[in-house]
Design a protein around this motif. Structure first.
Motif, PDB file in Angstrom:
ATOM      1  N   LEU A 182       0.758  -0.926  -0.195  1.00 18.01           N
ATOM      2  CA  LEU A 182       0.217  -0.091  -0.318  1.00 18.01           C
ATOM      3  C   LEU A 182       0.992   1.490   0.322  1.00 18.01           C
ATOM      4  CD1 LEU A 182      -3.120  -0.877   2.529  1.00 18.01           C
ATOM      5  CD2 LEU A 182      -2.971  -0.722   0.280  1.00 18.01           C
ATOM      6  N   VAL A 183       0.336   2.099  -0.568  1.00 23.13           N
ATOM      7  CA  VAL A 183       1.430   3.406  -0.179  1.00 23.13           C
ATOM      8  C   VAL A 183       1.074   3.737   0.598  1.00 23.13           C
ATOM      9  CG1 VAL A 183       1.430   5.657  -1.580  1.00 23.13           C
ATOM     10  CG2 VAL A 183       0.453   3.836  -2.977  1.00 23.13           C
ATOM     11  N   LYS A 184       1.939   4.869   1.245  1.00 25.50           N
ATOM     12  CA  LYS A 184       1.809   5.121   2.448  1.00 25.50           C
ATOM     13  C   LYS A 184       0.749   6.612   3.186  1.00 25.50           C
ATOM     14  CE  LYS A 184       4.773   7.990   5.721  1.00 25.50           C
ATOM     15  NZ  LYS A 184       6.150   8.875   6.148  1.00 25.50           N
ATOM     16  N   GLY A 185       0.259   6.449   3.978  1.00 28.31           N
ATOM     17  CA  GLY A 185      -1.320   6.601   4.004  1.00 28.31           C
ATOM     18  C   GLY A 185      -2.495   6.845   3.675  1.00 28.31           C
ATOM     19  N   ASN A 186      -2.657   5.237   2.925  1.00 33.92           N
ATOM     20  CA  ASN A 186      -3.852   5.189   1.416  1.00 33.92           C
ATOM     21  C   ASN A 186      -3.663   4.043   2.028  1.00 33.92           C
ATOM     22  OD1 ASN A 186      -5.756   4.884  -0.066  1.00 33.92           O
ATOM     23  ND2 ASN A 186      -4.523   6.602  -1.101  1.00 33.92           N
ATOM     24  N   ASN A 187      -5.496   3.310   2.559  1.00 36.21           N
ATOM     25  CA  ASN A 187      -5.311   2.246   3.084  1.00 36.21           C
ATOM     26  C   ASN A 187      -6.354   1.467   2.382  1.00 36.21           C
ATOM     27  OD1 ASN A 187      -4.895   2.578   5.513  1.00 36.21           O
ATOM     28  ND2 ASN A 187      -6.823   2.461   6.134  1.00 36.21           N
ATOM     29  N   ASN A 188      -6.042   1.815   0.528  1.00 39.95           N
ATOM     30  CA  ASN A 188      -6.816   1.150  -0.503  1.00 39.95           C
ATOM     31  C   ASN A 188      -5.765   1.416  -1.760  1.00 39.95           C
ATOM     32  OD1 ASN A 188      -7.787   3.599  -1.518  1.00 39.95           O
ATOM     33  ND2 ASN A 188      -9.758   2.693  -1.276  1.00 39.95           N
ATOM     34  N   LEU A 189      -4.526   2.303  -1.710  1.00 41.53           N
ATOM     35  CA  LEU A 189      -3.902   2.439  -3.069  1.00 41.53           C
ATOM     36  C   LEU A 189      -2.759   1.843  -3.332  1.00 41.53           C
ATOM     37  CD1 LEU A 189      -3.617   4.606  -5.428  1.00 41.53           C
ATOM     38  CD2 LEU A 189      -1.847   5.972  -4.244  1.00 41.53           C
ATOM     39  N   ILE A 190      -3.259   0.480  -3.791  1.00 45.14           N
ATOM     40  CA  ILE A 190      -1.685  -0.715  -4.276  1.00 45.14           C
ATOM     41  C   ILE A 190      -0.463   0.427  -4.910  1.00 45.14           C
ATOM     42  CG2 ILE A 190      -1.208  -2.774  -4.947  1.00 45.14           C
ATOM     43  CD1 ILE A 190      -3.573  -3.638  -3.784  1.00 45.14           C
ATOM     44  N   ASN A 191       0.335  -0.322  -4.607  1.00 41.90           N
ATOM     45  CA  ASN A 191       1.941  -0.143  -5.823  1.00 41.90           C
ATOM     46  C   ASN A 191       2.091  -0.973  -5.833  1.00 41.90           C
ATOM     47  OD1 ASN A 191       5.120   0.682  -5.629  1.00 41.90           O
ATOM     48  ND2 ASN A 191       4.040   1.881  -6.671  1.00 41.90           N
ATOM     49  N   PHE A 192       2.609  -1.018  -7.060  1.00 41.78           N
ATOM     50  CA  PHE A 192       2.828  -2.508  -7.825  1.00 41.78           C
ATOM     51  C   PHE A 192       4.592  -1.722  -8.732  1.00 41.78           C
ATOM     52  CE2 PHE A 192       3.602  -5.398 -11.513  1.00 41.78           C
ATOM     53  CZ  PHE A 192       3.617  -7.014 -10.610  1.00 41.78           C
ATOM     54  N   SER A 193       5.404  -2.208  -8.457  1.00 37.25           N
ATOM     55  CA  SER A 193       6.625  -2.252  -9.024  1.00 37.25           C
ATOM     56  C   SER A 193       7.536  -3.739  -9.133  1.00 37.25           C
ATOM     57  CB  SER A 193       7.736  -1.543  -8.621  1.00 37.25           C
ATOM     58  OG  SER A 193       7.534  -1.400  -7.100  1.00 37.25           O
ATOM     59  N   LEU A 194       8.205  -3.046 -10.133  1.00 38.37           N
ATOM     60  CA  LEU A 194       8.753  -4.144 -11.165  1.00 38.37           C
ATOM     61  C   LEU A 194       9.800  -4.420 -11.818  1.00 38.37           C
ATOM     62  CD1 LEU A 194       7.557  -8.333 -12.044  1.00 38.37           C
ATOM     63  CD2 LEU A 194       9.206  -6.622 -13.545  1.00 38.37           C
ATOM     64  N   ARG A 195      10.980  -5.140 -11.612  1.00 43.93           N
ATOM     65  CA  ARG A 195      11.976  -4.895 -12.459  1.00 43.93           C
ATOM     66  C   ARG A 195      12.689  -6.279 -13.229  1.00 43.93           C
ATOM     67  NH1 ARG A 195      17.780  -4.945 -10.794  1.00 43.93           N
ATOM     68  NH2 ARG A 195      16.249  -4.560  -8.686  1.00 43.93           N
ATOM     69  N   LEU A 196      13.070  -6.204 -14.313  1.00 43.08           N
ATOM     70  CA  LEU A 196      14.138  -7.728 -15.343  1.00 43.08           C
ATOM     71  C   LEU A 196      15.015  -7.336 -14.472  1.00 43.08           C
ATOM     72  CD1 LEU A 196      11.810  -8.003 -18.465  1.00 43.08           C
ATOM     73  CD2 LEU A 196      11.704  -8.919 -16.189  1.00 43.08           C
ATOM     74  N   ALA A 197      15.730  -8.595 -14.587  1.00 44.84           N
ATOM     75  CA  ALA A 197      17.514  -8.859 -14.775  1.00 44.84           C
ATOM     76  C   ALA A 197      17.716  -7.898 -15.550  1.00 44.84           C
ATOM     77  CB  ALA A 197      17.893  -9.916 -14.250  1.00 44.84           C
ATOM     78  N   ASP A 198      17.734  -7.445 -16.927  1.00 42.00           N
ATOM     79  CA  ASP A 198      18.324  -6.766 -17.575  1.00 42.00           C
ATOM     80  C   ASP A 198      17.420  -6.150 -19.103  1.00 42.00           C
ATOM     81  OD1 ASP A 198      16.277  -8.718 -19.503  1.00 42.00           O
ATOM     82  OD2 ASP A 198      18.149 -10.173 -19.994  1.00 42.00           O
ATOM     83  N   ALA A 199      17.401  -4.866 -19.229  1.00 44.31           N
ATOM     84  CA  ALA A 199      16.741  -4.572 -19.058  1.00 44.31           C
ATOM     85  C   ALA A 199      15.568  -4.468 -20.538  1.00 44.31           C
ATOM     86  CB  ALA A 199      17.647  -2.557 -20.013  1.00 44.31           C
ATOM     87  N   THR A 200      14.591  -5.546 -20.824  1.00 45.18           N
ATOM     88  CA  THR A 200      14.299  -6.372 -21.932  1.00 45.18           C
ATOM     89  C   THR A 200      12.910  -5.896 -21.747  1.00 45.18           C
ATOM     90  OG1 THR A 200      15.364  -8.262 -21.834  1.00 45.18           O
ATOM     91  CG2 THR A 200      13.235  -8.193 -22.906  1.00 45.18           C
ATOM     92  N   ALA A 201      12.471  -4.630 -22.829  1.00 38.83           N
ATOM     93  CA  ALA A 201      11.164  -4.277 -23.203  1.00 38.83           C
ATOM     94  C   ALA A 201       9.584  -5.197 -23.858  1.00 38.83           C
ATOM     95  CB  ALA A 201      11.577  -2.669 -24.197  1.00 38.83           C
ATOM     96  N   GLY A 202       8.799  -4.982 -23.069  1.00 43.27           N
ATOM     97  CA  GLY A 202       7.926  -5.429 -23.961  1.00 43.27           C
ATOM     98  C   GLY A 202       7.491  -6.720 -22.802  1.00 43.27           C
ATOM     99  N   GLN A 203       7.879  -7.144 -22.324  1.00 49.76           N
ATOM    100  CA  GLN A 203       8.098  -8.503 -21.323  1.00 49.76           C
ATOM    101  C   GLN A 203       6.456  -8.614 -20.837  1.00 49.76           C
ATOM    102  OE1 GLN A 203      10.331 -11.631 -20.937  1.00 49.76           O
ATOM    103  NE2 GLN A 203       7.528 -12.333 -20.551  1.00 49.76           N
ATOM    104  N   GLU A 204       6.044  -9.382 -21.357  1.00 48.01           N
ATOM    105  CA  GLU A 204       4.395  -9.092 -20.460  1.00 48.01           C
ATOM    106  C   GLU A 204       4.516  -9.934 -18.794  1.00 48.01           C
ATOM    107  OE1 GLU A 204       1.523 -11.791 -23.534  1.00 48.01           O
ATOM    108  OE2 GLU A 204       1.811 -10.274 -25.061  1.00 48.01           O
ATOM    109  N   ILE A 205       3.778  -9.238 -18.478  1.00 43.91           N
ATOM    110  CA  ILE A 205       3.817  -9.699 -16.674  1.00 43.91           C
ATOM    111  C   ILE A 205       2.456  -9.352 -16.337  1.00 43.91           C
ATOM    112  CG2 ILE A 205       4.206  -9.031 -15.238  1.00 43.91           C
ATOM    113  CD1 ILE A 205       7.158  -9.771 -16.295  1.00 43.91           C
TER     114      ILE A 205
END
Length: 609
Positions: free
Chosen positions: A222-245
């Motif tokens: 959750l984002v700080k101070g907000n009980n229903n706003l979710i943050n999702f972040s992700l990083r691949l091991a290399d800079a590959t564009a267009g990978q479907e997640i």
């Protein structure tokens, strides 16, 4: 001057990374990947003179022209005339994970180099990536595979791994680790600590297999101070564009699809309204799934917010009192580091039995399994790095080491709802250099994770009957968190400490990160007799009276849940290499002060309903 110093530190950090100390950034959720355990029996060689590393001119074998000649070659005699002065096959074995001090009598007080060797079979496949992963090695690890050096890692409590994709053989492989737990003044921690310096490969070892373009890191909270706003972040091991997640949480009927950007990343925020929030009373964890065309990662995620507002700590926007206790990563009943989830669950359950909702995992990162169990069992966590006492504040390499350990801790545990506080150190003495060092660590923690509280266990000084907290680091952190030992190291006998008042500069929530006194379980006397259970009991009663004067008091973690081993504690009758400040003895016996604290926590639970 200080800005120039930290420019040098950044340069040194770059060099630190390029000299073989580097690693791929800590891989998130290693247990959820395709792993082969390398735990079990490892052969070991004790090497106090480091004969297996240096030649007779004291030149490292792995830096000679041939790069051979050390124990890491793992050679076996093939000709009867061949001279080899070591043998892993003929050496004893120890359990990995495990410390060496508790597994061999002659190693109980040993500090120095031990070589460990494990042979294992592998079937590497083309198009796959392979890493050897270590949960923790104390302290300096030189790692070799099939006689070739993979690299070096410093830091006794954080994970690291090395890419072995092009070094693995089909069939039998040999991994050799030179482990050195020698205490040194420029390291983290430094030479002077108050816990046992357990050496060895103390946490899990895995051979991990990944596809190309694998998911290296992700965050879901959750984002700080907000009980229903979710943050999702992700990083691949290399800079590959267009990978479907695809991110999904089946129980919530949540499914979101993404494609990685040009840097191989995803960063999104979205609202979800029907979340059951994690708390000690409701330790709700959701099964979360992150999937690509080549990976399928499962995790258990709790959603909650934590923040400081004025003099209150808010968990999910509700004021909370942190009913805590401090813990070391040690089993008092069986010598050595906590060996299993069973050991860890026992320690956390002992805390819950005392009606704790919170634990301080001191003075270094504890096992990842400990944090996951805290998630499951409903205990908030203070997580800490071993910037402890008298660090070398002016050495750029020391700062680089501290920053790396803090980074690795946060990257490893940022998805654990139980972790509510990152601590950047303990009882560090005031100076301009120390303030710059610690302030930079605070900034690092905030840049990596702004959704938790940042703290440090500060010190107070005494002016007459007043404890004064005016450490300038208090401006940088979220809590007025400090250690005080009235009634033990200063302040007179227990009955006298209620006269003490506090002068606290900052209008922030106050959390007492340590107080306490020693008691030998079973030794009974009057309340003014040191080492008796009655003295410790009276100390706790009067500490509670004294601390209750602080209007902004929002939590305590007395020192400590159980007695623990320490070479500093040498009194032959009362200590015998044990710190006796535990509320539970090394045999599991509850001391009288245990019940004082439990009663106080029962009262605070009612007050903060």
């Amino acid at each position: 001057m200080l800005k120039s110093t930290y420019r040098i530190i950044l340069i040194c950090l770059s060099l630190f990374t390029s000299m073989g100390y580097a690693q791929v950034s800590t891989i998130q959720n290693i247990q959820g990947r395709n792993i082969q355990s390398l735990n079990g029996k490892w052969n070991y060689i004790i090497d106090p003179y480091e004969n297996g590393y240096y030649d007779y001119r004291h030149q490292p074998f792995d830096q000679t022209k041939t790069g051979t000649g050390g124990f890491f070659d793992d050679r076996e005699q093939k000709d009867k005339s061949e001279l080899i002065e070591y043998s892993f096959n003929g050496s004893p074995q120890m359990n990995v994970p495990g410390d060496w001090n508790s597994q061999a009598e002659k190693l109980e007080l040993y500090e120095g180099t031990v070589w460990l060797r494990k042979k294992f079979d592998a079937k590497p496949e083309k198009g796959k990536k392979y890493f050897i992963y270590f949960g923790a090695v104390n302290y300096e690890a030189h790692v070799y595979l099939n006689g070739k050096k993979l690299g070096v890692h410093k830091g006794g409590f954080t994970p690291f791994q090395f890419d072995v994709t092009n070094k693995l053989k089909i069939g039998e492989n040999s991994v050799v680790v030179k482990v050195d737990n020698t205490r040194k003044p420029d390291e983290i921690p430094t030479t002077n600590t108050d816990w046992w310096n357990y050496g060895g490969i103390t946490r899990d070892v895995y051979l991990a297999e990944f596809p190309d373009h694998f998911i290296s890191d992700y965050k879901l909270q959750l984002v700080k101070g907000n009980n229903n706003l979710i943050n999702f972040s992700l990083r691949l091991a290399d800079a590959t564009a267009g990978q479907e997640i695809t991110l999904s949480i089946p129980e919530l009927k949540l499914e979101k699809k993404y494609k990685t950007d040009g840097e191989g990343k995803i960063d999104d925020e979205f609202t979800w309204n029907n979340l059951s929030l994690w708390s000690p009373e409701n330790p709700k964890l959701y099964e979360a799934n992150i999937k690509s065309d080549k990976e399928n990662i499962n995790d258990k995620i709790g959603f909650r917010t934590i923040e400081a507002k004025g003099d209150s700590i808010l968990l999910n926007n509700k004021s909370v009192f942190l009913r805590g206790i401090s813990l070391h990563d040690e089993n008092p009943l069986i010598a050595g580091r906590l060996r299993s989830k069973g050991d860890m669950r026992m320690m956390l359950q002992w805390a819950k039995d005392m009606n704790c909702n919170y634990v301080r995992l001191a003075h270094y990162p504890h096992n990842e399994d400990m944090i996951r169990l805290a998630d499951e069992m409903g205990l908030m966590v203070w997580a800490e790095v071993p910037v402890y006492w008298t660090i070398n504040w002016t050495n750029p390499a020391t700062y680089a080491n501290a920053k790396q350990q803090l980074t690795d801790l946060i990257l490893r545990d940022k998805n654990r709802a139980s972790v509510v506080i990152w601590s950047v150190g303990n009882e560090t003495p005031l100076s301009d250099a120390r303030l710059s060092f610690m302030s930079n660590l605070v900034e690092t923690a905030r840049s990596l994770d702004d959704a938790r509280l940042i703290a440090a266990a500060l010190e107070v000084h005494r002016e007459g009957n007043t404890m004064v907290l005016n450490d300038p680091l208090g401006e940088k952190i979220d809590l007025v968190s400090f250690n005080e030992y009235a009634g033990w190291y200063f302040g007179g006998v227990p009955s006298e400490i209620t006269k003490i008042d506090f002068n606290i500069k900052y209008n922030k929530p106050v959390v007492i990160s340590e107080f306490g006194g020693d008691a030998l379980a079973g030794f009974h006397a009057d309340e003014n007799t040191r080492w008796s259970e009655e003295y410790q009991e009276a100390l706790y009663k009067n500490q509670i009276t004294m601390l209750s004067k602080i209007k902004s008091l929002r939590g305590i973690t007395p020192w400590i849940l159980t007695d623990f081993r320490s070479p500093r504690r040498q009194h032959p009758i009362y200590q015998n290499f044990w710190n006796r400040k535990g509320l539970i003895s090394e045999t599991g016996e509850k001391k009288k002060a245990y019940f004082v604290l439990k009663n106080f926590y029962n009262q605070m639970q009612e007050k903060y309903k």
